[in-house]
Write an enzyme that holds these catalytic residues in place. Structure first.
Site, PDB file in Angstrom:
ATOM      1  N   ASP A 146      -1.828 -13.208  -0.401  1.00 35.24           N
ATOM      2  CA  ASP A 146      -2.620 -12.102  -0.958  1.00 35.24           C
ATOM      3  C   ASP A 146      -3.013 -11.119   0.155  1.00 35.24           C
ATOM      4  OD1 ASP A 146      -3.856 -10.391  -2.713  1.00 35.24           O
ATOM      5  OD2 ASP A 146      -5.476 -11.766  -3.272  1.00 35.24           O
ATOM      6  N   ARG A 170       0.793  -1.258   0.000  1.00 37.05           N
ATOM      7  CA  ARG A 170       0.000   0.000   0.000  1.00 37.05           C
ATOM      8  C   ARG A 170       0.813   1.290   0.000  1.00 37.05           C
ATOM      9  NH1 ARG A 170      -4.021  -2.972  -1.854  1.00 37.05           N
ATOM     10  NH2 ARG A 170      -5.338  -3.946  -0.294  1.00 37.05           N
ATOM     11  N   HIS A 207      -3.564 -12.283 -12.599  1.00 34.46           N
ATOM     12  CA  HIS A 207      -4.826 -12.231 -11.848  1.00 34.46           C
ATOM     13  C   HIS A 207      -5.916 -12.587 -12.847  1.00 34.46           C
ATOM     14  CE1 HIS A 207      -7.836  -9.966  -9.179  1.00 34.46           C
ATOM     15  NE2 HIS A 207      -8.483 -10.122 -10.315  1.00 34.46           N
TER      16      HIS A 207
HETATM   17  O1  DOR Z   1      -9.118  -9.259  -2.667  1.00 39.52           O
HETATM   18  C1  DOR Z   1      -8.264  -8.674  -3.318  1.00 39.52           C
HETATM   19  N1  DOR Z   1      -7.643  -7.578  -2.861  1.00 39.52           N
HETATM   20  N2  DOR Z   1      -7.942  -9.163  -4.517  1.00 39.52           N
HETATM   21  C2  DOR Z   1      -7.115  -8.508  -5.348  1.00 39.52           C
HETATM   22  O2  DOR Z   1      -6.861  -9.003  -6.414  1.00 39.52           O
HETATM   23  C3  DOR Z   1      -6.573  -7.196  -4.969  1.00 39.52           C
HETATM   24  C4  DOR Z   1      -6.512  -7.041  -3.516  1.00 39.52           C
HETATM   25  C5  DOR Z   1      -6.280  -5.623  -3.065  1.00 39.52           C
HETATM   26  O3  DOR Z   1      -5.385  -4.951  -3.610  1.00 39.52           O
HETATM   27  O4  DOR Z   1      -6.961  -5.175  -2.152  1.00 39.52           O
HETATM   28 ZN    ZN Z   2      -5.245 -10.543  -7.402  1.00 36.80          ZN
END
Ligand code: DOR
Ligand code: ZN
Length: 428
Positions: A307, A66, A181
């Site tokens: 993830d 982030r 993705h």
């Molecule tokens: O659940 C998800 N959050 N899937 C994604 O592909 C992106 C990720 C995010 O960046 O929050």
């Molecule tokens: Zn993803």
């Protein structure tokens, strides 16, 4: 400075090892591995590890840090601390920051931040397309030279098949992977949950399995046609697992990862409209969860990745349809994965492969091993320690986990990065 890790059970698939042994670190490097190194290690710091597991430092190849842009959700520093607390010595971070990591200044910024905080190894993943908008390809060679280890528009699919073909070809010539993705956005449009009984009951629009299966099939076809490699992110459907397994049998160079939430939870977790369980791809049915577990067991799925997707209450304490997708995972990933060993789904050796050796191979980074001469990145696990997930006590800046309150068995006790202890568990 020397450090002796004495009497632990060393599990290292990179050398076919599963034995009680000592491991000696000098400076930043593993200098010896053997039955009794006490003599050679006179004067070393000593960690007595009887009953503990000693494994190559864990690698999470799919995290979201982030920074830049969303520092209120997570920074390189807080994400690195969360990684160390979860047993990870190396992480790869996705490019969907603001600005997107689509040029070398962002890649260099992330690497500088990671170096300054000096907690874990951070490997930036750069975008496939400018702003990850799927139209114009980025400067792959320049980004690779700046330190990007892979390319992905994660968070979004690369819908343009021509662009995906070119991305696989460029990445192939540079020797770096593309992480895909897989989501057909037309089929997934407007969906907030897995298409099925639960979504219908809750009145949510569904994301069908075929939105994922179709794109996994497409990417395999492009990789097969061009003779290149592709890595499939966060596999969630039985169909995708089958496609990957069949492609591997034909010799296609496809690798794939699964997340702890996709092998642990079904869409039943959305029952109370818990937005912490809203992820993309969505939590699916028991049949899909079983297929993902089977894929991990038989090798169709090579890697476990979290993830880790931090979001604040601003994005999560809203109506389900409006809530952001994603859950944090760095600090629960190992313990949730150990459950599969406890349940007999796969072996400890396989777990270490999927959480260290294999991600190192996919990213082509010199990690994931305890061989003499390797960097001293080591994770020490107490397989019997029971602990309760307390979202408020996690290192991550965000709290969005559906596993709050879960009682788990197996806990990281030391995370050693480059010969330094970066995390030490203090049981409460
Ligand atoms: O659940 C998800 N959050 N899937 C994604 O592909 C992106 C990720 C995010 O960046 O929050
Ligand atoms: Zn993803």
């Amino acid at each position: 400075m020397k450090m002796l890790l004495r009497g632990g059970r060393i599990v290292d698939p990179s050398q076919g090892l599963d034995d009680r042994m000592d491991l000696l670190i000098e400076g930043k490097t593993i200098v010896d591995l053997g039955k009794d190194l006490s003599g050679a290690a006179a004067g070393s710091d000593l960690l007595e590890l009887q009953g503990k597991l000693v494994v190559p430092g864990l690698i999470d190849m799919h995290t979201h840090l982030r920074e830049p842009g969303f520092e209120y959700k997570e920074t390189v520093r807080t994400g690195s601390l969360a990684a160390a607390a979860g047993g990870f010595t190396s992480i790869a971070c996705m490019p969907n920051t603001d600005p997107v990591n689509d040029n070398r200044s962002v890649t260099e910024f992330i690497l500088r931040k990671a170096r300054e905080c000096g907690v874990v190894n951070v490997y930036p993943v750069a975008a496939v397309s400018k702003s990850s908008e799927g139209a114009v390809i980025t400067e792959f060679a320049d980004l690779r030279d700046a330190g990007a280890v892979a390319f992905s528009d994660d968070g979004k699919p690369v819908m343009n098949s021509g662009l995906m073909r070119r991305a696989l070809e460029y990445a192939h010539s540079l020797g770096v992977p593309v992480i895909s993705h897989c989501e057909d956005t037309d089929l997934a449009a407007g969906g907030a949950a897995n298409e099925g009984i639960v979504a219908t009951r809750l009145g949510l629009r569904g994301i069908p399995n075929i939105a994922e299966d179709l794109m996994v099939g497409r990417d395999i076809a492009i990789a097969e046609y061009t003779g290149t490699a592709v890595h499939i992110a966060h596999v969630s459907t039985a169909g995708a697992v089958n496609l990957i397994r069949e492609a591997k049998k034909r010799g296609v160079r496809v690798t794939a990862e699964a997340t702890p939430h996709h092998f642990t939870l079904t869409d039943e977790a959305l029952r109370d409209y818990d937005t912490n369980a809203k992820v993309n791809p969505p939590l699916r049915t028991l049949a899909d969860v079983s297929a993902v577990r089977e894929g991990l067991k038989d090798g169709a799925l090579d890697v476990i990745a979290s993830d880790h997707a931090p979001h604040s209450t601003l994005e999560k304490d809203v109506e389900f349809d409006y809530a952001a997708s994603g859950m944090i995972g760095l600090e629960t990933s190992l313990s949730l994965s150990l459950r599969l060993v406890q349940e007999g789904v796969f072996t400890l050796d396989q777990l270490v492969g999927k959480m260290s050796t294999n991600p190192a191979m996919v990213l082509r980074i010199p990690k994931g091993t305890l061989k003499v001469g390797a960097d001293a990145d080591v994770t020490v696990i107490d397989p019997d320690e029971e602990w309760t997930v307390d979202a408020a006590a996690l290192q991550s800046r965000s709290r969005n986990t559906p596993f709050n309150g879960w009682r788990l068995r197996g806990k990281v006790v030391f995370t050693i990065v480059g010969g330094d202890i970066k995390y030490k568990y203090r049981a409460r």
